[in-house]
Scaffold this motif. Structure first.
Motif, PDB file in Angstrom:
ATOM      1  N   THR A  19       0.842  -1.195   0.000  1.00 45.30           N
ATOM      2  CA  THR A  19       0.000   0.000   0.000  1.00 45.30           C
ATOM      3  C   THR A  19       0.876   1.244   0.000  1.00 45.30           C
ATOM      4  OG1 THR A  19      -0.137  -0.028   2.418  1.00 45.30           O
ATOM      5  CG2 THR A  19      -1.906  -1.121   1.196  1.00 45.30           C
ATOM      6  N   LEU A  20       0.299   2.352  -0.420  1.00 46.07           N
ATOM      7  CA  LEU A  20       1.029   3.605  -0.537  1.00 46.07           C
ATOM      8  C   LEU A  20       1.282   4.221   0.835  1.00 46.07           C
ATOM      9  CD1 LEU A  20       2.059   5.546  -2.767  1.00 46.07           C
ATOM     10  CD2 LEU A  20      -0.145   6.702  -2.632  1.00 46.07           C
ATOM     11  N   PRO A  21       2.507   4.672   1.121  1.00 42.89           N
ATOM     12  CA  PRO A  21       2.747   5.358   2.392  1.00 42.89           C
ATOM     13  C   PRO A  21       1.892   6.623   2.511  1.00 42.89           C
ATOM     14  CG  PRO A  21       4.820   4.801   1.290  1.00 42.89           C
ATOM     15  CD  PRO A  21       3.728   4.548   0.309  1.00 42.89           C
ATOM     16  N   ASP A  22       1.634   7.040   3.742  1.00 40.95           N
ATOM     17  CA  ASP A  22       0.817   8.238   3.975  1.00 40.95           C
ATOM     18  C   ASP A  22       1.497   9.497   3.458  1.00 40.95           C
ATOM     19  OD1 ASP A  22      -1.182   6.743   5.141  1.00 40.95           O
ATOM     20  OD2 ASP A  22      -0.375   6.979   7.173  1.00 40.95           O
ATOM     21  N   THR A  23       2.832   9.529   3.540  1.00 38.63           N
ATOM     22  CA  THR A  23       3.582  10.668   3.021  1.00 38.63           C
ATOM     23  C   THR A  23       4.757  10.163   2.200  1.00 38.63           C
ATOM     24  OG1 THR A  23       4.989  10.816   5.000  1.00 38.63           O
ATOM     25  CG2 THR A  23       2.982  12.153   4.972  1.00 38.63           C
ATOM     26  N   LEU A  24       5.137  10.958   1.204  1.00 35.65           N
ATOM     27  CA  LEU A  24       6.263  10.624   0.334  1.00 35.65           C
ATOM     28  C   LEU A  24       7.239  11.791   0.342  1.00 35.65           C
ATOM     29  CD1 LEU A  24       4.103   9.409  -2.700  1.00 35.65           C
ATOM     30  CD2 LEU A  24       5.369   7.904  -1.155  1.00 35.65           C
ATOM     31  N   ASP A  25       8.500  11.490   0.617  1.00 36.64           N
ATOM     32  CA  ASP A  25       9.550  12.507   0.567  1.00 36.64           C
ATOM     33  C   ASP A  25      10.737  11.847  -0.128  1.00 36.64           C
ATOM     34  OD1 ASP A  25      11.565  14.384   0.941  1.00 36.64           O
ATOM     35  OD2 ASP A  25      11.003  14.846   2.998  1.00 36.64           O
ATOM     36  N   GLY A  26      10.815  12.029  -1.434  1.00 38.84           N
ATOM     37  CA  GLY A  26      11.865  11.361  -2.194  1.00 38.84           C
ATOM     38  C   GLY A  26      11.530  11.336  -3.670  1.00 38.84           C
ATOM     39  N   ILE A  27      12.044  10.338  -4.373  1.00 35.14           N
ATOM     40  CA  ILE A  27      11.877  10.225  -5.819  1.00 35.14           C
ATOM     41  C   ILE A  27      10.971   9.033  -6.124  1.00 35.14           C
ATOM     42  CG2 ILE A  27      13.066  10.134  -8.029  1.00 35.14           C
ATOM     43  CD1 ILE A  27      13.863  12.500  -6.157  1.00 35.14           C
ATOM     44  N   VAL A  28       9.849   9.309  -6.770  1.00 38.05           N
ATOM     45  CA  VAL A  28       8.891   8.275  -7.157  1.00 38.05           C
ATOM     46  C   VAL A  28       9.122   7.934  -8.627  1.00 38.05           C
ATOM     47  CG1 VAL A  28       6.450   7.701  -7.436  1.00 38.05           C
ATOM     48  CG2 VAL A  28       7.195   9.128  -5.506  1.00 38.05           C
ATOM     49  N   ILE A  29       9.314   6.655  -8.933  1.00 42.39           N
ATOM     50  CA  ILE A  29       9.533   6.244 -10.316  1.00 42.39           C
ATOM     51  C   ILE A  29       8.562   5.120 -10.691  1.00 42.39           C
ATOM     52  CG2 ILE A  29      11.962   6.934 -10.410  1.00 42.39           C
ATOM     53  CD1 ILE A  29      12.725   4.006  -9.961  1.00 42.39           C
TER      54      ILE A  29
END
Length: 384
Positions: free
Chosen positions: A154-164
């Motif tokens: 599942t998708l994390p609640d927050t994203l801090d980085g590079i999504v590919i």
């Protein structure tokens, strides 16, 4: 169909079980389900769908070949772009739909060479079978980096980085539409004499109706697709991205090409053992189903969600900008057995007649630099 490779008895049994599962859902829904629901079940039904069962999917033994399977230089070149952006974030890479894990391995290997390893490499995948293959490959190739890799369903609640995501958007369910010259209908799946067939119903969803009326040419017999799932996915990523970048590579077109009057058959295709099929009901669960990406829709959704649209270009332009020829130059030409296939793969990845033009790259950012090496030349945002 007689010339297609034969499926094993075990595979056929899985396909039959999935067909029965889908048929039961159609019956429970008064005899009709939207095509998007059929596609979702065909690809992702637990234990039975194409990405949820155990068949080989990528490479020579599978149904299609992706860029990472063709050449390690694809991942190495992406790593050059990631290395530029990663220090501006919390240092996490998030990869969606990681396939065999080869792209992750190639990226991590190159980042290690660049002394730019991430704090974490997070793979988000729904397929337990593919996750097992990814873990096996990474354990074999980069055992010393395995502790940096984590898997999520599942998708994390927050994203801090590079999504590919490489060939992720095309595998998301799409709605099928058909114009009869006067009205646009939504296509779905029913049963006739025990077989799946496409049947039409009047549009009811307001959002889909508005999009269809604005995009589908008023031509009798014109069929095409709209992916609400793609739009929702980009919106969700935008909502959760606190800082960083989204980088997607896939095949598709801007809207004016996607819904061109001459593209009246749409873009939905199936992939089975390196054969391209137009029948979406051939061996459900054993055939991949994909829909080309409307990159105008992706761009508009990201912008509406508050992301910076960094750039949009062809795969060839992106790879050349980011240094794929420099990566090739690092190989020893005297090592013919290795160099020749890698050189041929770069040609295929970049040739306009092969993958170089059909595949596109789109990048979004939030709170990071807008100057990306991969998008420094040949931007096509004006075509969206």
């Amino acid at each position: 169909m007689t010339s297609l490779p034969q499926a094993s008895a075990e595979a056929l049994a899985t396909s039959q079980a999935l067909s029965q599962h889908i048929a039961a859902e159609i019956a429970a829904a008064d005899g009709w389900i939207p095509f998007s629901r059929y596609m979702e079940l065909a690809l992702y039904a637990p234990g039975l769908g194409y990405y949820a069962a155990g068949s080989a999917k990528l490479g020579a033994a599978g149904d299609f070949t992706t860029a990472p399977e063709m050449s390690t230089l694809f991942g190495a070149t992406l790593a050059r772009q990631i290395a530029e952006l990663l220090p501006q974030t919390a240092g996490v890479i998030y990869e969606f739909g990681a396939g065999t894990g080869k792209l992750a391995a190639d990226i991590l290997q190159k980042l290690e060479q660049l002394d730019a390893l991430p704090a974490r490499y997070v793979i988000i995948d729904l397929s337990a079978d593919l996750i097992e293959r990814q873990q096996t490959l990474l354990r074999e190739r980069l055992p010393h980096l395995l502790d940096k890799v984590t898997w999520l369903s599942t998708l994390p609640d927050t994203l801090d980085g590079i999504v590919i995501g490489n060939e992720v958007l095309d595998a998301m369910p799409c709605e099928m539409l058909l114009h009869d010259g006067r009205h646009i209908s939504q296509r779905g799946v029913s049963l006739e004499d025990g077989r799946f067939v496409l049947t039409e119903r009047a549009l009811q969803d307001t959002t889909l109706t508005e999009l269809a009326q604005s995009l589908i040419p008023a031509i009798a017999g014109y069929g095409s697709e709209i992916s609400l799932t793609n739009r929702a996915f980009i919106r969700t990523l935008a909502e959760r991205l606190t800082r960083g970048a989204l980088l997607f590579i896939d095949y598709g077109f801007p809207a004016h090409e996607y819904y061109h009057p001459q593209r009246h058959m749409g873009t939905l295709i199936g992939h089975y053992r390196h054969h391209t099929l137009t029948d979406p009901f051939y061996l459900p669960g054993l055939m991949d189903l994909t829909c080309h990406v409307d990159f105008t829709a992706i761009a508009e959704t990201g912008l509406a969600a508050g992301l910076d649209l960094i750039g949009y270009t062809s795969q060839a332009q992106f790879l050349l900008n980011a240094g794929i020829t420099d990566e090739l130059a690092l190989l020893d030409p005297e090592d013919v057995r290795h160099y020749v296939p890698q050189s041929a793969a770069v040609q295929k990845l970049c040739s306009p007649a092969e993958m170089g033009e059909l595949f596109k790259v789109i990048g979004f950012g939030r709170g990071i630099s807008i100057d990306w090496i991969g998008l420094i030349q040949g931007d096509r945002c004006h075509t969206l």
